[in-house]
Design an enzyme around this catalytic site. Structure first.
Site, PDB file in Angstrom:
ATOM      1  N   THR A 144     -72.654  30.473  -7.634  1.00  0.00           N
ATOM      2  CA  THR A 144     -73.718  31.110  -8.045  1.00  0.00           C
ATOM      3  C   THR A 144     -74.851  30.377  -7.607  1.00  0.00           C
ATOM      4  O   THR A 144     -74.999  29.254  -7.301  1.00  0.00           O
ATOM      5  CB  THR A 144     -73.549  31.339  -9.552  1.00  0.00           C
ATOM      6  OG1 THR A 144     -74.621  32.322  -9.826  1.00  0.00           O
ATOM      7  CG2 THR A 144     -73.870  30.190 -10.427  1.00  0.00           C
ATOM      8  N   ASP A 173     -79.706  28.989 -18.096  1.00  0.00           N
ATOM      9  CA  ASP A 173     -78.316  29.004 -18.775  1.00  0.00           C
ATOM     10  C   ASP A 173     -78.199  28.251 -20.073  1.00  0.00           C
ATOM     11  O   ASP A 173     -77.565  28.475 -21.083  1.00  0.00           O
ATOM     12  CB  ASP A 173     -76.997  28.964 -17.849  1.00  0.00           C
ATOM     13  CG  ASP A 173     -76.773  30.105 -17.076  1.00  0.00           C
ATOM     14  OD1 ASP A 173     -77.431  31.030 -17.295  1.00  0.00           O
ATOM     15  OD2 ASP A 173     -75.653  29.716 -16.570  1.00  0.00           O
ATOM     16  N   GLU A 176     -77.252  31.581 -10.035  1.00  0.00           N
ATOM     17  CA  GLU A 176     -77.653  32.094 -11.350  1.00  0.00           C
ATOM     18  C   GLU A 176     -78.303  33.432 -11.038  1.00  0.00           C
ATOM     19  O   GLU A 176     -77.514  34.646 -10.715  1.00  0.00           O
ATOM     20  CB  GLU A 176     -78.447  31.301 -12.068  1.00  0.00           C
ATOM     21  CG  GLU A 176     -79.556  31.806 -13.443  1.00  0.00           C
ATOM     22  CD  GLU A 176     -78.697  32.689 -14.208  1.00  0.00           C
ATOM     23  OE1 GLU A 176     -77.464  32.634 -14.294  1.00  0.00           O
ATOM     24  OE2 GLU A 176     -79.167  33.360 -15.036  1.00  0.00           O
ATOM     25  N   SER A 185     -70.307  30.863 -17.750  1.00  0.00           N
ATOM     26  CA  SER A 185     -69.373  31.807 -18.310  1.00  0.00           C
ATOM     27  C   SER A 185     -68.447  32.011 -16.920  1.00  0.00           C
ATOM     28  O   SER A 185     -67.539  33.026 -17.202  1.00  0.00           O
ATOM     29  CB  SER A 185     -69.997  33.366 -18.507  1.00  0.00           C
ATOM     30  OG  SER A 185     -70.804  32.958 -19.856  1.00  0.00           O
ATOM     31  N   THR A 240     -74.183  35.918  -8.697  1.00  0.00           N
ATOM     32  CA  THR A 240     -73.113  35.290  -8.507  1.00  0.00           C
ATOM     33  C   THR A 240     -72.153  35.833  -7.438  1.00  0.00           C
ATOM     34  O   THR A 240     -72.243  37.004  -7.416  1.00  0.00           O
ATOM     35  CB  THR A 240     -72.404  34.903  -9.910  1.00  0.00           C
ATOM     36  OG1 THR A 240     -73.249  34.155 -10.704  1.00  0.00           O
ATOM     37  CG2 THR A 240     -71.286  33.932  -9.578  1.00  0.00           C
ATOM     38  N   GLY A 247     -71.103  38.119 -12.846  1.00  0.00           N
ATOM     39  CA  GLY A 247     -71.759  39.057 -13.868  1.00  0.00           C
ATOM     40  C   GLY A 247     -72.279  38.360 -15.122  1.00  0.00           C
ATOM     41  O   GLY A 247     -72.114  39.036 -16.195  1.00  0.00           O
ATOM     42  N   GLY A 248     -72.768  37.084 -15.001  1.00  0.00           N
ATOM     43  CA  GLY A 248     -73.057  36.291 -16.397  1.00  0.00           C
ATOM     44  C   GLY A 248     -71.853  36.238 -17.162  1.00  0.00           C
ATOM     45  O   GLY A 248     -70.953  36.112 -17.074  1.00  0.00           O
ATOM     46  N   GLU A 263     -80.166  27.905 -12.192  1.00  0.00           N
ATOM     47  CA  GLU A 263     -79.088  27.730 -13.342  1.00  0.00           C
ATOM     48  C   GLU A 263     -79.561  27.092 -14.711  1.00  0.00           C
ATOM     49  O   GLU A 263     -78.723  27.460 -15.736  1.00  0.00           O
ATOM     50  CB  GLU A 263     -78.071  26.804 -12.431  1.00  0.00           C
ATOM     51  CG  GLU A 263     -76.565  27.157 -13.125  1.00  0.00           C
ATOM     52  CD  GLU A 263     -76.229  28.421 -12.558  1.00  0.00           C
ATOM     53  OE1 GLU A 263     -76.027  29.341 -13.262  1.00  0.00           O
ATOM     54  OE2 GLU A 263     -76.297  28.603 -11.107  1.00  0.00           O
ATOM     55  N   ARG A 295     -70.919  22.060 -11.313  1.00  0.00           N
ATOM     56  CA  ARG A 295     -72.049  22.893 -12.069  1.00  0.00           C
ATOM     57  C   ARG A 295     -73.252  22.243 -11.703  1.00  0.00           C
ATOM     58  O   ARG A 295     -73.175  20.880 -11.640  1.00  0.00           O
ATOM     59  CB  ARG A 295     -71.800  22.998 -13.551  1.00  0.00           C
ATOM     60  CG  ARG A 295     -72.646  23.733 -14.527  1.00  0.00           C
ATOM     61  CD  ARG A 295     -72.914  25.018 -14.053  1.00  0.00           C
ATOM     62  NE  ARG A 295     -73.503  25.763 -15.538  1.00  0.00           N
ATOM     63  CZ  ARG A 295     -73.751  26.879 -15.406  1.00  0.00           C
ATOM     64  NH1 ARG A 295     -73.471  27.673 -13.996  1.00  0.00           N
ATOM     65  NH2 ARG A 295     -74.252  27.763 -16.272  1.00  0.00           N
TER      66      ARG A 295
HETATM   67  N1  GLU Z   1     -75.127  31.580 -14.510  1.00  0.00           N
HETATM   68  C1  GLU Z   1     -74.101  32.534 -14.789  1.00  0.00           C
HETATM   69  C2  GLU Z   1     -72.885  31.411 -15.339  1.00  0.00           C
HETATM   70  O1  GLU Z   1     -72.870  30.339 -15.042  1.00  0.00           O
HETATM   71  C3  GLU Z   1     -73.595  33.378 -13.810  1.00  0.00           C
HETATM   72  C4  GLU Z   1     -74.617  34.001 -13.468  1.00  0.00           C
HETATM   73  C5  GLU Z   1     -74.070  35.394 -12.907  1.00  0.00           C
HETATM   74  O2  GLU Z   1     -72.950  35.536 -12.857  1.00  0.00           O
HETATM   75  O3  GLU Z   1     -75.083  36.289 -12.579  1.00  0.00           O
HETATM   76  O4  GLU Z   1     -72.027  31.983 -16.068  1.00  0.00           O
END
Ligand code: GLU
Length: 622
Positions: A446, A470, A448, A492, A428, A512-513, A467, A125
């Site tokens: 990712t 987040d 982000e 996530s 991502t 997908g966040g 990132e 990360r």
């Molecule tokens: N930043 C998100 C995460 O770390 C991922 C971003 C995304 O999936 O678009 O969970």
């Protein structure tokens, strides 16, 4: 009531505002800069065919992109293992999916080692710079938080120290057989010779045109001659080819202790503004010392049992493993559902509860005390499961549970403290690999946002992440995901591997966040509980309940289940504007491992234009 166009949660509003702003940005770019007129198409190299399902033996790769999958398969064919293939595939995705992942970002890798039977993970990360202050997201000019879009997403202040090169090197050192130079070579060649622009790449470029045009480096790379590259044309990135070759030759020290790091820090502190747009670009504080201090963490996975499977995922700083694990634990102790709709009701209720706990308790464990064990405890899940009414959806948001005192005995629900604002991007990418020896990798990476910070490091061919958005935008000292210097923002990402009797049977993940968590869960539910094949489980329409008043769902899910689930009291908001990339939830890449070494690699049939699955030795006659 089915609320296709009903009241939006704050989270939905954020997503829609983002999509709308990006759409408007494009329109602005069109008027001001003629960015819409695509560059004339010159015929490009023929991409390998996209195959959503491949069955066979000897190794497998699944990703969103046919060039990347082909490179991973080639590494496997030449005797490389699952880790070699994962790094090569990831580097190739940095070429063809530069708006989703690459050298300037971070990610999480889960590895099953066939020789030892162990599952181990790498937390790669991004981290906050040492000088990042709690008020970093407050505009000094106004004393108010920067608007999330476009100020915060297109900024130096949101750029975290990249973890992806360290992740690749760490994985290769521990389990790989290739050097970093060899693992990056196919991607460098791909960047040099170019790939054929597909509609997804063109759309994502167009959606980011205003942001890219804000920086000289980004405009020059992604908007050649001021235009969005045309579908069917060849997109080359010789700067990235050179970056990969130098990274291979000089090692990751070039980034973390060397000249590339100095360039990254300079770019974050003084982004190369073009002066062509009036986007505000808050600058960041990253220094070469921040880069020198970066480490990818090798750490134990989360682990829970679910209906005879051992489910391994990412422990914090990602919330993926705890939230997927807690939801499964809750589901497992609920009464058997009467039908698919009842099962979906249980799924939506379990994720709302698990997301309440995620928001209350999960952050970077180096900074906050994360009760991972309690969150994954069956007794805790039993007590949380008491709150799932078999016939009536709970009013959202639901409150977090008490991890300090639980005994599995049902208690009255507490009042929720407030809604967790969700600003995670929807970019991502995920890839899954398996080799002939039985090693497996599940890897999500990712930058982000789609397009990250929008800032390309001049002359290096890659985007920096955003990132740090987040972190919770509003600082609250009780929030486990508050900004702290040197900290990793909560993720996530949920790369997941399932074992049965000690052997891997399924590996998967998704972009997908925060919907990553529910996408992984829904595919598991479809596959393990609802009797779908893996391809059907991946293709099925998706819905995501993250402890908000509305369930965000693809239109096809609402069409199929909306009315039946509305009778339980679930409300729906359709995901994203129709036709936009936000109207889809996730993009799964998975591999199922059957008896006798049989492999089924599965990618999306249609989402994001369809993914690409492949095996080393395909089964004939299919
Ligand atoms: N930043 C998100 C995460 O770390 C991922 C971003 C995304 O999936 O678009 O969970």
């Amino acid at each position: 009531m089915v609320e296709g166009v009903g009241p939006l949660s704050r989270e939905d509003t954020v997503r829609r505002t983002l999509a709308a702003t990006l759409a408007t940005s494009t329109a602005v770019a069109v008027t001001t800069f003629s960015a819409a007129a695509p560059a004339p198409a010159k015929p490009g190299p023929q991409p390998p065919p996209k195959v959503p399902v491949a069955t066979g033996y000897g190794g497998a790769v699944s990703s969103v992109d046919p060039n990347a999958t082909a490179i991973g398969l080639d590494v496997l064919r030449r005797g490389g293992n699952a880790v070699d293939a994962a790094v090569a595939t990831a580097a190739a995705l940095g070429v063809t999916e530069p708006y989703s992942a690459g050298v300037g970002g971070g990610g999480y890798l889960v590895h099953y080692d066939a020789a030892s039977g162990e599952v181990t993970t790498i937390d790669g990360r991004e981290t906050a710079p040492a000088a990042m202050q709690p008020d970093a997201f407050i505009d000094p000019a106004t004393g108010k938080p920067y608007p999330f879009t476009p100020d915060l997403v297109t900024s130096g202040v949101s750029v975290g120290v990249p973890g992806t090169p360290a992740t690749w090197q760490t994985a290769l050192d521990r389990w790989g057989s290739l050097s970093l130079a060899d693992a990056l070579r196919p991607a460098a060649d791909l960047a040099q010779r170019g790939f054929t622009v597909d509609p997804t790449f063109a759309l994502q470029t167009s959606e980011n045109a205003l942001r890219f045009r804000t920086f000289t480096s980004s405009g020059e790379l992604f908007l050649p001659r001021g235009r969005v590259p045309a579908v069917g044309s060849t997109f080359r990135n010789p700067d990235l080819a050179r970056t990969y070759r130098l990274l291979g030759a000089r090692g990751t020290g070039w980034l973390y202790d060397g000249a590339l790091g100095a360039e990254v820090a300079r770019t974050v502190q003084r982004p190369p503004l073009s002066g062509e747009t009036d986007l505000p670009v808050p600058v960041g504080s990253m220094t070469t010392a921040d880069l020198a201090g970066y480490r990818a963490h090798v750490q134990a996975p989360t682990s829970i049992g679910y209906r005879g499977y051992d489910v391994y995922g990412m422990a914090p700083s990602s919330s993926g493993g705890t939230t997927v694990g807690e939801s499964l634990n809750i589901l497992e102790q609920l009464p058997e559902p009467a039908d698919d709709v009842a099962a979906l009701h249980q799924y939506l209720e379990s994720t709302a509860l698990a997301f309440a706990d995620r928001g209350r308790y999960v952050g970077d464990p180096a900074y906050v005390d994360v009760p991972t064990e309690a969150l994954l405890d069956d007794t805790f899940a039993k007590e949380r499961g008491c709150l799932v009414d078999p016939a009536v959806a709970a009013t959202k948001p639901v409150a977090a549970g008490d991890v300090t005192s639980y005994d599995g005995i049902c208690e009255a629900p507490a009042d929720a403290e407030g809604v967790d604002t969700d600003t995670e991007g929807l970019s991502t990418t995920h890839l899954t690999t398996a080799d002939r020896w039985g090693n497996v990798v599940s890897y999500t990476l990712t930058i982000e946002q789609t397009g990250g910070s929008g800032i390309v490091v001049p002359g290096r061919g890659f985007l920096l992440n955003n990132e740090l958005t987040d972190f919770s935008t509003v600082y609250d000292p009780a929030d486990p995901n508050r900004i702290q210097p040197g900290k990793r923002p909560r993720s996530s990402m949920s790369p997941t591997i399932l074992l049965r009797d000690g052997k891997p049977v399924l590996a998967l993940g998704s972009p997908g966040g925060s919907t990553i968590i529910t996408t992984v869960l829904q595919v598991l539910l479809n596959r393990l509980d609802l009797g779908m094949s893996l391809p059907a489980a991946v293709a099925a329409p998706r819905a995501s309940q993250r402890n908000t008043a509305n369930v965000t769902a693809e239109q096809a899910f609402i069409d199929r289940y909306g009315a039946a689930l509305a009778s339980y009291g679930h409300h729906f908001a359709v995901a994203g504007p129709p036709g936009s990339s936000a109207s889809e939830i996730g993009a799964v890449a998975a591999i199922e491992l059957g008896p006798g070494g049989q492999l089924t690699a599965v990618a999306e049939p249609t989402r994001r234009g369809g993914g690409s699955a492949g095996v080393v030795r395909p089964t004939l006659g299919r």
